[in-house]
Motif scaffolding. Structure first.
Motif, PDB file in Angstrom:
ATOM      1  N   GLN A   2      -2.897   8.878 -10.870  1.00  0.00           N
ATOM      2  CA  GLN A   2      -4.091   8.083 -11.151  1.00  0.00           C
ATOM      3  C   GLN A   2      -4.756   8.524 -12.445  1.00  0.00           C
ATOM      4  N   GLU A   3      -4.544   9.772 -12.827  1.00  0.00           N
ATOM      5  CA  GLU A   3      -5.106  10.287 -14.077  1.00  0.00           C
ATOM      6  C   GLU A   3      -4.152  10.118 -15.264  1.00  0.00           C
ATOM      7  N   HIS A   4      -2.912   9.716 -14.996  1.00  0.00           N
ATOM      8  CA  HIS A   4      -1.889   9.569 -16.040  1.00  0.00           C
ATOM      9  C   HIS A   4      -1.252   8.189 -15.922  1.00  0.00           C
ATOM     10  N   ASP A   5      -2.028   7.179 -16.230  1.00  0.00           N
ATOM     11  CA  ASP A   5      -1.559   5.818 -16.001  1.00  0.00           C
ATOM     12  C   ASP A   5      -0.509   5.333 -16.992  1.00  0.00           C
ATOM     13  N   ALA A  18       0.614  14.202  -5.951  1.00  0.00           N
ATOM     14  CA  ALA A  18       1.309  13.388  -6.949  1.00  0.00           C
ATOM     15  C   ALA A  18       0.575  12.076  -7.207  1.00  0.00           C
ATOM     16  N   VAL A  19       0.076  11.453  -6.152  1.00  0.00           N
ATOM     17  CA  VAL A  19      -0.674  10.198  -6.308  1.00  0.00           C
ATOM     18  C   VAL A  19      -1.947  10.458  -7.110  1.00  0.00           C
ATOM     19  N   MET A  66       7.364   8.576 -12.469  1.00  0.00           N
ATOM     20  CA  MET A  66       6.707   9.496 -11.541  1.00  0.00           C
ATOM     21  C   MET A  66       7.688  10.013 -10.498  1.00  0.00           C
ATOM     22  N   ALA A  67       8.506   9.115  -9.950  1.00  0.00           N
ATOM     23  CA  ALA A  67       9.483   9.537  -8.941  1.00  0.00           C
ATOM     24  C   ALA A  67      10.463  10.543  -9.551  1.00  0.00           C
ATOM     25  N   GLN A  68      10.925  10.278 -10.761  1.00  0.00           N
ATOM     26  CA  GLN A  68      11.851  11.200 -11.427  1.00  0.00           C
ATOM     27  C   GLN A  68      11.185  12.533 -11.726  1.00  0.00           C
ATOM     28  N   ARG A  69       9.954  12.493 -12.204  1.00  0.00           N
ATOM     29  CA  ARG A  69       9.229  13.732 -12.505  1.00  0.00           C
ATOM     30  C   ARG A  69       9.056  14.575 -11.235  1.00  0.00           C
ATOM     31  N   LEU A  70       8.634  13.941 -10.180  1.00  0.00           N
ATOM     32  CA  LEU A  70       8.409  14.655  -8.927  1.00  0.00           C
ATOM     33  C   LEU A  70       9.706  15.219  -8.367  1.00  0.00           C
ATOM     34  N   THR A  71      10.766  14.436  -8.397  1.00  0.00           N
ATOM     35  CA  THR A  71      12.064  14.909  -7.917  1.00  0.00           C
ATOM     36  C   THR A  71      12.561  16.084  -8.754  1.00  0.00           C
ATOM     37  N   ARG A  72      12.410  15.979 -10.068  1.00  0.00           N
ATOM     38  CA  ARG A  72      12.832  17.054 -10.970  1.00  0.00           C
ATOM     39  C   ARG A  72      12.064  18.343 -10.674  1.00  0.00           C
TER      40      ARG A  72
END
Length: 191
Positions: A166-169, A161-162, A176-182
């Protein structure tokens, strides 16, 4: 520019350079170019590349560890995971490559920079291990091999995820937290 301001500017640029390229591939000349100063100026302020890396780790390591530690207060494992994801990305808002720098295995062995990075990695790993243990306990699972595997899965998810971030600033820490949790919720749905 005052020396303290110049030092801070160089640290900021060096975190990004060392983190994105890795210690072994980054150079003092590259840091100087990013900062718009001479290589001699970087050497004058820091001495060596290892000293520069140490200063960078002293800048980003404590914040990364402290921010994640503060997120460990939720008692619900799912909420705690979301808080942890948010903390990881929030801690890197100013220095997007802080995680990569802390995880850099090419730091010179035996240097103060390598020792600092190892200490931060150990603290991050310890928090992750406690978190995965708590998730398993909440689910009624006590198999030590489950815990060991979940530790590896957790670390892999965070690393991936990190790297993606880094490629999607254009994504904020919260996004990011919401995307990862989803996405993790979708993966774990049972039919």
């Amino acid at each position: 520019m005052a020396r303290a301001e110049r030092r801070q500017q160089l640290v900021h640029e060096a975190v990004e350079e060392l983190g994105s390229q890795g210690y072994a591939c980054a150079s003092m000349a590259d840091v100087a170019a990013r900062a718009g100063v001479s290589k001699a100026m970087v050497h004058n302020v820091f001495g060596s590349k290892a000293d520069l890396a140490q200063a960078c780790l002293e800048e980003v390591g404590p914040r990364l560890v402290a921010t994640i530690a503060q997120a460990q207060t939720a008692t619900d494992p799912g909420e705690r995971a979301l808080d942890t994801f948010t903390a990881i990305f929030s801690a890197m808002a100013e220095h997007r490559y802080a995680w990569a720098l802390v995880k850099d295995e090419t730091l010179p062995e035996g240097s103060a920079a390598a020792e600092l990075a190892q200490g931060y990695r150990a603290q991050l790993h310890s928090m992750g291990t406690v978190g995965t243990r708590d998730v398993l306990e909440a689910a009624g699972l006590a198999d030590p091999l489950d815990h060991d595997l979940l530790d590896h899965i957790w670390e892999s998810i965070v690393e991936a995820a990190v790297a993606w971030w880094q490629e999607h600033d254009d994504h904020t820490a919260e996004q990011m937290a919401q995307r990862l949790t989803r996405l993790l919720a979708v993966v774990t749905l049972r039919g």
